[in-house]
Design an enzyme around this catalytic site. Structure first.
Site, PDB file in Angstrom:
ATOM      1  N   CYS A 128       0.842  -1.194   0.000  1.00  0.00           N
ATOM      2  CA  CYS A 128       0.000   0.000   0.000  1.00  0.00           C
ATOM      3  C   CYS A 128       0.876   1.243   0.000  1.00  0.00           C
ATOM      4  CB  CYS A 128      -0.907  -0.003   1.233  1.00  0.00           C
ATOM      5  SG  CYS A 128      -1.878  -1.513   1.431  1.00  0.00           S
ATOM      6  N   THR A 164      -3.383  -3.487  -4.856  1.00  0.00           N
ATOM      7  CA  THR A 164      -3.673  -4.856  -5.279  1.00  0.00           C
ATOM      8  C   THR A 164      -3.816  -5.723  -4.038  1.00  0.00           C
ATOM      9  OG1 THR A 164      -2.451  -4.583  -7.344  1.00  0.00           O
ATOM     10  CG2 THR A 164      -2.815  -6.835  -6.579  1.00  0.00           C
ATOM     11  N   SER A 184       9.890  12.863   0.666  1.00  0.00           N
ATOM     12  CA  SER A 184       9.888  11.423   0.420  1.00  0.00           C
ATOM     13  C   SER A 184      10.959  10.689   1.227  1.00  0.00           C
ATOM     14  CB  SER A 184      10.090  11.144  -1.072  1.00  0.00           C
ATOM     15  OG  SER A 184      11.322  11.679  -1.510  1.00  0.00           O
ATOM     16  N   ILE A 362      -7.549  -6.299 -36.919  1.00  0.00           N
ATOM     17  CA  ILE A 362      -7.348  -7.425 -37.841  1.00  0.00           C
ATOM     18  C   ILE A 362      -8.512  -8.407 -37.754  1.00  0.00           C
ATOM     19  CG2 ILE A 362      -5.917  -9.469 -38.250  1.00  0.00           C
ATOM     20  CD1 ILE A 362      -3.473  -7.690 -37.547  1.00  0.00           C
ATOM     21  N   GLY A 364     -11.488  -7.542 -37.018  1.00  0.00           N
ATOM     22  CA  GLY A 364     -12.695  -6.842 -37.448  1.00  0.00           C
ATOM     23  C   GLY A 364     -13.789  -6.900 -36.400  1.00  0.00           C
ATOM     24  N   GLU A 388       2.905   1.521 -11.825  1.00  0.00           N
ATOM     25  CA  GLU A 388       4.361   1.553 -11.700  1.00  0.00           C
ATOM     26  C   GLU A 388       4.956   2.765 -12.418  1.00  0.00           C
ATOM     27  OE1 GLU A 388       6.929  -0.265 -10.348  1.00  0.00           O
ATOM     28  OE2 GLU A 388       5.778  -1.823  -9.331  1.00  0.00           O
TER      29      GLU A 388
END
Length: 408
Positions: A128, A164, A184, A362, A364, A388
């Site tokens: 997370c 996720t 950071s 291709i 269709g 990412e």
């Protein structure tokens, strides 16, 4: 001097063929069902655990491949099967890598087994980091971790998003701010053990693609975790913060953001995922062009179709080579002087979007229906240019690296 070769060795070929077989026999037949259900494919994860694919041992073996090709080869084959199911299988690995990169030996031994469970009782983990207002801009993170010295506990408050396995995970790894003045560099990572009070699942996202992978918000309300759940330990954190404060006071040279450096090293794996999806769509389009006849001949005999397929194959192979180069560089300790990790993800991601769109064209009208898998592959491919680090962020990283500007 060893002869230069791009050939996989026998062990790599054996692993590749084993993964391809699992992707073809187990993942692909289940892909449409779990895409429609938009649920975590627990039975498929369990099958992966039974054969040894869903395990830390497997990923460790691939990670320590001395050529660097183990991980990208594995990602390509699994995502060739289906991106949503494959992400459910490999998603726990991001949290595990977070612990491996920052944790003590005791933390690694304690928490990683709990992330995977076993073949009879599989578990998942969640990493997370992103927040509603802090995605590409990691310095804007607001989730706070405050140390309660009297109880030797950390108190976490905030909301994470795009996680996720968020909320359904057995173990959550949460990045939080411990010193807001350091930007950071004032971040730290924490283990949130199973059933910890205060952690809950927020919104579960209904997504355009990768719908078999669970993505949700994670809400942290006065979540208390023991001091030993700080990855790396408090002594190490205090030392790191002291160095960052000293650099800030002395106006010292900017150091590369550690999170950005980590993402740069992990981006080739995402590129490999994109290559797998692109290759899958290309193969469907190629087979269709060989068997679909119009005006008395297969449509591949038409130059307009044949040239599209030629471009698709060329772009896929070029993307794979960029991924392999970056993976080899990361494993052998060669610096990404030109942001080669970002290059590989950028090109592979954009290739996946383009190739899957061409595959629909291709085929269709058939390509536009769910009777054929290319429409799902096209939906899945959209994520590669977003997570990412978006394609725009990759270009920014590459441009800053080439110009000598700091990456932050």
């Amino acid at each position: 001097m060893a002869e230069f070769t791009l050939d996989l060795n026998d062990d790599q070929k054996q692993v590749r063929d084993w993964l391809h077989g699992f992707a073809a026999d187990v993942i692909r037949p289940a892909a449409s069902e779990w895409d429609e259900r938009e649920e975590t494919p627990w039975p498929v994860i369990q099958e992966a655990a039974k054969v040894g694919i869903y395990s830390l041992d497997f990923y460790a073996q691939q990670f320590f491949d001395p050529t660097g090709l183990g991980i990208p080869m594995a990602m390509e084959e699994l995502f060739w099967g289906d991106a949503g199911i494959a992400l459910s299988i490999v998603g726990t690995g991001l949290a595990a890598v977070g612990v491996l990169a920052n944790g003590t030996e005791e933390q690694i031994g304690t928490w990683i087994p709990q992330m995977y469970g076993d073949a009879n009782d599989v578990k998942v983990a969640a990493f997370c980091s992103s927040e509603p207002d802090a995605g590409s801009d990691v310095a804007a993170m607001r989730t706070r971790a405050v140390y309660d010295e009297a109880k030797d506990e950390w108190v976490l408050n905030g909301t994470k998003t795009w996680a996720t396995n968020g909320g359904i995970a057995n173990v959550h790894v949460v990045v939080a701010v411990v010193d807001a003045d350091l930007g950071s560099k004032g971040h730290a990572s924490f283990i949130v053990p199973p059933a910890t009070p205060g952690l809950s699942q927020g919104q579960k996202f209904k997504k355009h693609g990768i719908r078999a992978s669970h993505t949700a918000e994670v809400v942290l309300e006065d979540v208390r975790v023991p001091g030993h759940c700080l990855l790396g330990g408090k002594e190490k954190l205090d030392e790191r913060l002291a160095r960052a404060r000293e650099r800030a006071r002395s106006g010292g040279e900017r150091v590369k953001n550690a999170a950005m450096a980590t993402f740069e090293a992990s981006r080739p794996a995402v590129g490999a995922m994109a290559v797998g999806t692109a290759r899958a769509a290309y193969e469907v389009a190629l087979d269709y062009a060989k068997t679909r006849s119009q005006f008395g001949r297969p449509i591949i005999d038409n130059q307009g179709i044949a040239f599209q397929l030629a471009d698709m194959r060329t772009q896929i192979d070029a993307a794979r080579l960029l991924v392999w180069r970056a993976s080899w560089m990361a494993t052998t300790g060669k610096p990404f002087t030109s942001a080669e990790g970002s290059m590989s993800k950028l090109y592979a991601s954009e290739t996946a979007k383009k190739v899957t769109a061409q595959a629909i064209q291709i085929l269709g009208g058939n390509g536009f229906t769910r009777e054929y898998p290319v429409e799902r592959m096209h939906r899945d491919a959209a994520i590669y240019t977003i997570f990412e680090g978006t394609s725009e962020i990759q270009r920014l990283v590459i441009a800053r690296t080439l110009s000598g500007m700091p990456i932050r």
